[in-house]
Scaffold this motif. Structure first.
Motif, PDB file in Angstrom:
ATOM      1  N   ASN A 126       0.672  -1.120  -0.270  1.00  0.00           N
ATOM      2  CA  ASN A 126       0.003   0.082  -0.020  1.00  0.00           C
ATOM      3  C   ASN A 126       0.873   1.346   0.069  1.00  0.00           C
ATOM      4  N   ASN A 127       0.305   2.383  -0.598  1.00  0.00           N
ATOM      5  CA  ASN A 127       0.937   3.509  -0.438  1.00  0.00           C
ATOM      6  C   ASN A 127       0.031   4.522   0.273  1.00  0.00           C
ATOM      7  N   TYR A 128       0.233   4.546   1.454  1.00  0.00           N
ATOM      8  CA  TYR A 128      -0.692   5.579   2.392  1.00  0.00           C
ATOM      9  C   TYR A 128      -0.046   6.847   2.224  1.00  0.00           C
ATOM     10  N   LEU A 129      -1.229   7.710   2.315  1.00  0.00           N
ATOM     11  CA  LEU A 129      -1.102   9.178   2.544  1.00  0.00           C
ATOM     12  C   LEU A 129      -2.157   9.531   3.945  1.00  0.00           C
ATOM     13  N   SER A 130      -1.214  10.188   4.953  1.00  0.00           N
ATOM     14  CA  SER A 130      -1.950  10.242   6.073  1.00  0.00           C
ATOM     15  C   SER A 130      -2.195  11.791   6.360  1.00  0.00           C
ATOM     16  N   ALA A 131      -3.150  11.958   7.019  1.00  0.00           N
ATOM     17  CA  ALA A 131      -3.487  13.591   7.667  1.00  0.00           C
ATOM     18  C   ALA A 131      -3.322  13.520   9.017  1.00  0.00           C
ATOM     19  N   ILE A 132      -2.697  14.272   9.686  1.00  0.00           N
ATOM     20  CA  ILE A 132      -2.653  14.420  11.242  1.00  0.00           C
ATOM     21  C   ILE A 132      -3.273  16.100  11.726  1.00  0.00           C
ATOM     22  N   LEU A 133      -4.177  15.782  12.538  1.00  0.00           N
ATOM     23  CA  LEU A 133      -4.517  17.273  13.016  1.00  0.00           C
ATOM     24  C   LEU A 133      -4.747  17.087  14.519  1.00  0.00           C
ATOM     25  N   ILE A 134      -3.790  18.334  14.919  1.00  0.00           N
ATOM     26  CA  ILE A 134      -3.703  18.099  16.317  1.00  0.00           C
ATOM     27  C   ILE A 134      -4.717  19.141  17.165  1.00  0.00           C
ATOM     28  N   GLY A 135      -5.612  18.606  17.823  1.00  0.00           N
ATOM     29  CA  GLY A 135      -6.811  19.277  18.500  1.00  0.00           C
ATOM     30  C   GLY A 135      -6.630  19.247  19.935  1.00  0.00           C
ATOM     31  N   VAL A 136      -7.285  19.687  20.856  1.00  0.00           N
ATOM     32  CA  VAL A 136      -7.386  19.741  22.201  1.00  0.00           C
ATOM     33  C   VAL A 136      -8.514  19.241  22.639  1.00  0.00           C
ATOM     34  N   PRO A 137      -8.472  17.949  23.404  1.00  0.00           N
ATOM     35  CA  PRO A 137      -7.195  17.281  23.791  1.00  0.00           C
ATOM     36  C   PRO A 137      -6.861  16.116  22.963  1.00  0.00           C
ATOM     37  N   GLU A 138      -7.674  15.832  21.880  1.00  0.00           N
ATOM     38  CA  GLU A 138      -7.414  14.624  21.181  1.00  0.00           C
ATOM     39  C   GLU A 138      -6.630  15.278  19.743  1.00  0.00           C
ATOM     40  N   ILE A 139      -6.101  13.899  19.024  1.00  0.00           N
ATOM     41  CA  ILE A 139      -5.498  14.055  17.735  1.00  0.00           C
ATOM     42  C   ILE A 139      -6.413  13.352  16.729  1.00  0.00           C
ATOM     43  N   GLY A 140      -6.534  13.994  15.717  1.00  0.00           N
ATOM     44  CA  GLY A 140      -7.106  13.306  14.402  1.00  0.00           C
ATOM     45  C   GLY A 140      -6.336  12.782  13.622  1.00  0.00           C
ATOM     46  N   LEU A 141      -6.487  11.639  13.094  1.00  0.00           N
ATOM     47  CA  LEU A 141      -5.872  11.001  11.924  1.00  0.00           C
ATOM     48  C   LEU A 141      -6.836  10.508  10.998  1.00  0.00           C
ATOM     49  N   ALA A 142      -6.128  10.598   9.605  1.00  0.00           N
ATOM     50  CA  ALA A 142      -7.053   9.909   8.757  1.00  0.00           C
ATOM     51  C   ALA A 142      -6.009   9.469   7.552  1.00  0.00           C
ATOM     52  N   TYR A 143      -6.105   8.391   6.864  1.00  0.00           N
ATOM     53  CA  TYR A 143      -5.240   7.782   5.953  1.00  0.00           C
ATOM     54  C   TYR A 143      -6.152   7.346   4.557  1.00  0.00           C
ATOM     55  N   ALA A 144      -5.529   7.190   3.462  1.00  0.00           N
ATOM     56  CA  ALA A 144      -6.170   6.697   2.354  1.00  0.00           C
ATOM     57  C   ALA A 144      -5.005   6.119   1.372  1.00  0.00           C
ATOM     58  N   ASP A 145      -5.325   5.430   0.578  1.00  0.00           N
ATOM     59  CA  ASP A 145      -4.428   4.655  -0.349  1.00  0.00           C
ATOM     60  C   ASP A 145      -5.009   4.776  -1.684  1.00  0.00           C
ATOM     61  N   LEU A 146      -4.577   5.746  -2.410  1.00  0.00           N
ATOM     62  CA  LEU A 146      -5.511   6.106  -3.888  1.00  0.00           C
ATOM     63  C   LEU A 146      -5.375   5.030  -4.713  1.00  0.00           C
ATOM     64  N   SER A 147      -4.562   3.959  -4.748  1.00  0.00           N
ATOM     65  CA  SER A 147      -4.316   2.979  -5.608  1.00  0.00           C
ATOM     66  C   SER A 147      -5.453   1.858  -5.183  1.00  0.00           C
ATOM     67  N   THR A 148      -5.851   2.014  -4.127  1.00  0.00           N
ATOM     68  CA  THR A 148      -6.843   0.932  -3.647  1.00  0.00           C
ATOM     69  C   THR A 148      -8.192   1.421  -3.400  1.00  0.00           C
ATOM     70  N   GLY A 149      -8.050   2.500  -3.141  1.00  0.00           N
ATOM     71  CA  GLY A 149      -9.467   3.235  -2.696  1.00  0.00           C
ATOM     72  C   GLY A 149      -9.833   3.302  -1.025  1.00  0.00           C
TER      73      GLY A 149
END
Length: 844
Positions: A126-149
């Motif tokens: 897999n070739n993952y692209l991740s996004a991290i967002l630092i909130g208060v107090p929690e941290i958000g994370l999302a990831y995707a692989d465009l080659s597989t959906g």
């Protein structure tokens, strides 16, 4: 006066676009090439090994330039993204022939980044692209692989947990907002990751959804096309899976070996007999995310058990699955609009195998396999559409025609009839001209630059008719045109251009029809991948004599004659020695002693890997297996440092140990190897004892603790939840022989010098080492035979010299006793006096 190239309309256009994409190499389409200019050209030529030249050498300002053919762009994009760079593709968005401006209109049509590049080369990863967002107090994370959906999102309580998740995913690129980037860069500690900053504004209602929207925004802005290949976003809780931190994944060699950093020698290598790239990716994903849901584990085991009973079915499935191309990857290419006709044929062939797979499953005597067959949608109408429309031997390029089947479109058939008629006329004309002129080697040909022509060799120039008009001169021939040939050329080329244009439109219409069905294709892809992995598990179980593990609720480990799933398959292992791992509910910690090279680390990794295999639904290498459900695995195995962050081996060891102590629960598995060896003996032993004490009193996790500190084995007298095991070894004629068998109780010694002897150290070194060892054993105040406790070794107050005076005086009195001149009665009186003095010292 020389022209200033930088002031030309095209270069002004280039600079304006480059200002919008300063952090990317700008590939500027000029004819059949993508060109780079200025600094991009200088740096790009070095990175991609391209020839650096300059634009308009006659101008007073020479602009560095290098370029690549447009048809080879993927190769260079792959190289750049592999090195962590971005590239912006600037294409001509209008026909140069119809352009009315000072230069042809150009726009950036895609920005390719390490996390968004879709490769056709390595589809098993897999070739993952991740996004991290630092909130208060929690941290958000999302990831995707465009080659597989694949598209998922979640949240964590702290940044380190989110970073570990990203590292575990092997993400190539992390997207974040500008205000978060410095903290994320610091947390990543110079790891090889591209960090992309954006000005996205979160809504601050749900940090996980904000991270998801940040990710989707970045993908949309860089890819500039439909994202219909992405699955519906799925929220997941990290607690849904067995947690294995990044260091533990490395230590256990789940997907890569520690030494080579490659698949060979990993658990993934040992298990991966999959027939499809989809199955291989899914297996890797399962290994990195074992289940915590016992019902889902048992469901997978049920499929494996059913397939294990069906040898012929397994064999048939394996062959049928081999013919199923990567449906996930093909779906992505359809969604992005860059699928070609041959890949469309691959999709057809893959779908044509589904009815055969369904029939094979339906013939089984096992109901679970029949039910699986019923759940598969054949999507035969899509296969039939491609069969009717796309030629089997269609070329890769979809803009030059010859890809659509005859009879599919009436207008296209008319164009082709005209084209065929024109070509027949050309053939007839050639035959007629040969006869009319008497030039037997006269030929009528065509090329893209000059169109149709009549070619006559120089020796036949005297026979050329008056109505031939010279068109091109060659070294040994002349080419001519006639008014009649020119007229038919226009008709033929018009028919061919119209035909190619119409074929391209038809192909896109077919692609869009299938695009509307992508959710169904992706669902089928997931089902086929799962079937592939389950079939592989059954194949592994039969070939390697694996058994079905029982998941218990008793926190009890019973592995009888268990083996290491990787080591036993390696080329270097002639005869692997199985071992029991027996830890009843009240046995929480096992101290393992024994010589180096005897197999302690193998034994520990063996348990970790068997637990992972059990919790992904696989059968396991043992004669009998019963295990609890573990929520986390922590390991501290092997010696390594972190040069990037300046951390020593001992610091890395302490940090990994700290994570285990801080984050583990009573349902965790902890594997610790040689804790404390990176520092002085007393320091190391003190730390080891303190860690064991903490695990025993506070954590209560199942723990294997390997050590060379034999003193630790005496802790079993103080801790009821701790016992001792050792790896057997024997000395024969002074030579150490490993028997690799785990036995009850502590080892009698470490055999370190014997291992050094086996390594081939010079005889004098070995001889001296044995001498020093005997001397140390005589003088050492710490040995397995001494009374031992944490208190008297490590918790004494500092002793003042004055406190030692009574002991010194007593020693002097003992030395002054003349035993040779004492009668037995006198000797007894002296001893009685000395005892009184000792008692007085103790009282003080």
């Amino acid at each position: 006066m020389p022209q200033k190239v930088s002031d030309s309309p095209m270069m002004r256009q280039y600079r304006e676009i480059k200002e919008i994409y300063p952090d990317a190499f700008l590939f500027f389409r000029v004819g059949d090439f993508y060109e780079m200019f200025y600094d991009d050209a200088v740096k790009g030529s070095q990175l991609l090994e391209l020839t650096l030249t300059s634009r308009s050498k006659s101008a007073d300002e020479q602009i560095p330039m290098c370029g690549v053919p447009h048809h080879a762009i993927d190769k260079y994009l792959s190289e750049l993204t592999e090195m962590g760079y971005k590239a912006a593709l600037c294409d001509q968005v209008e026909d140069p022939k119809s352009s009315t401006g000072p230069t042809v209109k150009r726009e950036v049509t895609q920005v390719v980044t390490p996390g968004t590049y879709i490769s056709d080369q390595d589809l098993t990863n897999n070739n993952y692209l991740s996004a991290i967002l630092i909130g208060v107090p929690e941290i958000g994370l999302a990831y995707a692989d465009l080659s597989t959906g694949e598209l998922k999102y979640t949240k964590f309580s702290n940044l380190n947990a989110a970073i570990y998740e990203v590292l575990g995913l092997n993400s190539r690129e992390i997207v974040t907002i500008n205000s978060n980037s410095s903290r994320i860069k610091k947390a990543l500690a110079n790891r090889k990751l591209t960090i992309s900053e954006t000005s996205f504004k979160p809504e601050k209602k749900d940090v996980s959804k904000d991270a998801l929207n940040l990710l989707l925004s970045y993908i949309k802005n860089t890819q500039m096309r439909s994202l219909s290949n992405l699955n519906d976003p799925k929220y997941y809780e990290p607690e849904e899976f067995l947690s294995i931190d990044y260091a533990s994944k490395q230590n256990l060699e789940l997907t890569r070996s520690l030494r080579e950093g490659k698949k060979y020698g990993s658990l993934f290598w040992a298990l991966d007999k999959t027939s499809t790239t989809m199955g291989s990716r899914l297996l890797r994903n399962w290994i990195e995310r074992p289940l915590l849901d016992s019902s889902e584990i048992q469901k997978r085991q049920g499929y494996v058990g059913a397939l294990l009973k069906e040898y012929v079915l397994r064999s048939d499935l394996k062959e049928e699955l081999k013919k199923v191309y990567d449906l996930e990857h093909l779906s992505s290419k359809i969604a992005f609009g860059n699928i070609n006709a041959r890949e469309m044929t691959m999709l057809k062939k893959a779908l044509q195998e589904i009815p055969k797979i369904k029939a094979s499953l339906n013939d089984s005597s096992e109901q679970v396999l029949k039910d699986y067959s019923d759940s598969l949608e054949s999507l035969s109408d899509i296969a039939e559409l491609i069969e009717r429309s796309i030629k089997e031997d269609a070329p890769i390029v979809i803009t030059e025609g010859d890809i659509i089947c005859d009879g599919y479109d009436a207008q296209l058939d008319k164009y082709r009839d005209s084209l065929t008629g024109g070509r027949n006329w050309i053939a007839q004309m050639e035959a007629h001209e040969k006869e009319r002129t008497g030039i037997s080697k006269l030929k009528v040909g065509y090329n893209r630059v000059f169109g149709y022509y009549i070619e006559v060799s120089r020796v036949n120039q005297g026979k050329v008719p008056d109505n031939y008009q010279r068109k091109q001169t060659l070294a040994n021939a002349e080419r001519y045109i006639t008014p009649e040939l020119k007229e038919h050329e226009n008709l033929i080329l018009s028919a061919r251009d119209n035909s190619a244009k119409l074929e391209y439109e038809i192909f896109n219409q077919i692609r869009d029809q299938i695009k509307n069905r992508l959710p169904e294709v992706q669902k089928l892809a997931a089902q086929i991948a799962k079937l592939d992995v389950l079939n592989t598990f059954s194949e592994d179980a039969e070939k390697n004599h694996y058994v079905k593990p029982v998941i218990n609720q008793k926190r009890e480990i019973q592995l009888v004659e268990s083996r290491h799933p990787v080591v036993e398959l390696s080329d270097s292992m002639v005869d692997f020695v199985p071992n029991d791992v027996l830890m009843p509910e009240d046995n929480e910690i096992t101290i393992i002693t024994g010589p180096n090279m005897s197999g302690k680390s193998t034994y520990m990794r063996q348990l970790g890997l068997i637990v992972i295999m059990a919790q992904i639904g696989s059968f396991v290498p043992a004669d009998k297996a019963e295990l609890p459900l573990f929520d986390q695995i922590f390991t501290r195995i092997g010696a390594s440092d972190n040069l990037l962050t300046g951390e020593s081996t001992f610091m890395v060891e302490m940090k990994e140990a700290n994570r285990a102590l801080q984050e583990s629960t009573s349902n965790s598995l902890i594997l610790m190897d040689e804790i404390g060896r990176g520092t002085a003996t007393y320091d190391g032993m003190a730390i080891a004892i303190a860690i064991i004490k903490y695990l025993s009193e506070n954590v209560h996790a199942k723990t294997l603790f390997s050590t060379h500190y034999h003193e630790l084995t005496q802790l079993s007298a103080q801790m009821r939840n701790l016992n001792n095991k050792h790896v057997g070894a024997v000395l024969k004629k002074g030579k150490l022989i490993f028997i690799h068998k785990m036995m009850d109780g502590p080892s009698d010694r470490s055999y370190g010098v014997h291992v050094a002897q086996l390594a081939g150290l010079p005889k004098q070194v070995v001889k001296d080492a044995f001498h020093y060892l005997r001397e140390f054993e005589k003088t050492s105040t710490i040995s397995p035979t001494n009374h031992f406790s944490q208190e008297n070794l490590f918790y004494q107050d500092n002793i003042d010299d004055n406190d030692l005076l009574p002991l010194k005086e007593l020693a002097q009195k003992i030395q002054a006793v003349d035993l040779n001149n004492l009668t037995p009665i006198e000797a007894m009186n002296v001893i009685a006096d000395l005892q009184k003095e000792v008692n007085q010292i103790d009282d003080e």
